[in-house]
Design a protein around this motif. Structure first.
Motif, short mmCIF file in Angstrom:
data_model
loop_
_atom_site.label_atom_id
_atom_site.label_comp_id
_atom_site.label_asym_id
_atom_site.label_seq_id
_atom_site.Cartn_x
_atom_site.Cartn_y
_atom_site.Cartn_z
N ALA A 136 0.85 -1.18 0.00
CA ALA A 136 0.00 0.00 0.00
C ALA A 136 0.89 1.23 0.00
O ALA A 136 2.02 1.21 0.46
N PHE A 137 0.37 2.30 -0.56
CA PHE A 137 1.09 3.57 -0.59
C PHE A 137 0.54 4.49 0.49
O PHE A 137 -0.65 4.49 0.76
N THR A 138 1.40 5.30 1.07
CA THR A 138 1.00 6.25 2.09
C THR A 138 0.94 7.65 1.49
O THR A 138 1.91 8.12 0.91
N ALA A 139 -0.22 8.29 1.62
CA ALA A 139 -0.40 9.65 1.11
C ALA A 139 0.23 10.65 2.07
O ALA A 139 0.21 10.45 3.28
N THR A 140 0.80 11.69 1.51
CA THR A 140 1.39 12.75 2.32
C THR A 140 0.68 14.07 2.02
O THR A 140 -0.03 14.18 1.04
N ASP A 141 0.90 15.05 2.85
CA ASP A 141 0.20 16.33 2.74
C ASP A 141 0.85 17.23 1.69
O ASP A 141 1.61 18.14 2.01
#
Length: 140
Positions: free
Chosen positions: A92-97
């Motif tokens: 899974a990929f982690t979204a960043t701000d």
């Protein structure tokens, strides 16, 4: 002979040109959906895959609307369209701000019929999500 070559060329062009990128759709049959706070959204194939695919490229893009964007995007598959499982071989990929971000997966030897992208937000945020798939039955 010229007719035969023309027809073969025409058919080959049709076969190679018929493989197109497809938008994955939300439960409302829209190419875009909005994830709010800790909500989860799914983007599904518009129609099931038929047969065996040599490769499939899937991308998911999110665009920040407000708040501090965070969350995860994961790829899931199903054989029956009801019971979905996470593809463990594809992290899974982690979204960043940031204003927008794109993730991608490359699958080989795809035999299942249903694929979806699961995006789960965290914290206080709102982001627009879209996903696309490009599946090929053969290497070009």
């Amino acid at each position: 002979m010229k007719r035969f070559l023309f027809l073969v060329t025409l058919m080959l062009g049709f076969v190679l040109g018929s493989q197109a990128q497809t938008s994955m759709l939300s439960q409302y049959s829209k190419a875009l959906d909005t994830v709010v706070n800790t909500g989860t959204k799914y983007l599904n194939l518009p129609t099931p895959l038929n047969g065996y695919y040599k490769t499939a490229e899937i991308s998911v893009t999110y665009a920040k609307i407000s708040g501090t964007v965070a969350g995860t995007a994961a790829l899931e598959y199903s054989i029956d369209g009801t019971n979905y499982y996470t593809l463990t071989a594809n992290a899974a990929f982690t979204a960043t701000d940031v204003a927008s971000q794109t993730f991608g997966w490359s699958l080989k030897d795809v035999g299942f019929r249903y694929i979806r992208v699961k995006f789960t937000g965290t914290g206080t945020m709102s982001a627009q999500v879209q996903a696309k798939i490009y599946a090929r039955k053969q290497n070009i």
